[in-house]
Design a protein around this motif. Structure first.
Motif: not given
Length: 219
Positions: A124-129, A204-216
């Motif tokens: 799971v986390i590997g795919r996010v990374q 952490s503020g390192s990623v925007e909310e829209g970018e988080i959606d894409a990552l997950l």
């Protein structure tokens, strides 16, 4: 870990590989027939393994399912797939020993949970990374990677309690040996990881909310 338990591990692995190989390029009807055949083999193997384990001194906990049925449940969990053909459960099996039943059981449980956490980290986390490493336009990808890495080291503490599908014991001198198998739904693990990572990355503020959606979006 004794030879009988190693055989149990090996058989689970072979069943999984056999399922993966035999279902390639098959129709839905053929896959169903293959799965039925593998389940039949699993039932026979569970009975055989139960006899071997009894000879070695293993027994069920009073009130639990017979040993062969427990082994069947572990095999079936390993074979189970969703509509897309992906595994439905993370499955682990571990053996521990201690001077008391309670201590041996707790150690076996934690070992199983740690093994499942490792599987979650890889799958799971590997795919996010992987998505993060290939993403473009994320300004602070390094900080995001650190957040994900830190979380990965603490996955086992985030997973909820789950009931063992195999729990058998044997005595040897003053020591109690416990062999335990756990299964954990892949869908539930993904939900927990996505919820937790979303919160940690937003904090952490390192990623925007829209970018988080894409990552997950990893399925």
């Amino acid at each position: 870990m004794n030879n009988k338990t190693r055989l149990f591990f090996l058989f689970c692995f072979l069943l999984t590989v056999s399922l993966q190989l035999s279902t390639l390029a098959q129709t839905k009807k053929e896959k169903k027939a293959t799965l039925k055949e593998l389940k039949g083999k699993a039932i026979k193997e569970a009975k055989r393994q139960a006899k071997l384990l009894r000879k070695e001194g293993y027994s069920e906990i009073p009130g639990d399912l017979p040993m062969d049925l427990q082994l069947e449940n572990s095999y079936f969990a390993k074979l189970a797939t969703d509509d897309m053909g992906n595994p439905k459960f993370f499955v682990s099996l571990q053996e521990s020993k201690a001077e008391s039943f309670a201590a041996a059981k707790q150690t076996a449980y934690q070992l199983c949970l740690n093994e499942i956490a490792t599987q979650v980290g890889s799958e799971v986390i590997g795919r996010v990374q992987t998505k993060l490493s290939n993403a473009e336009g994320i300004e602070d990808a390094t900080s995001a990677t650190e957040v994900i890495g830190t979380y990965q080291n603490n996955v086992s503490s985030r997973l909820g309690r789950t009931t063992p599908v195999v729990l058998i014991k044997r005595k040897e001198g003053n020591l109690t040996y416990i062999t335990m198998s756990l299964k954990y739904p892949v869908s539930e693990a993904e939900r927990i990881v996505k919820d937790d990572l979303r919160k940690e990355l937003l904090k952490s503020g390192s990623v925007e909310e829209g970018e988080i959606d894409a990552l997950l979006d990893i399925r």
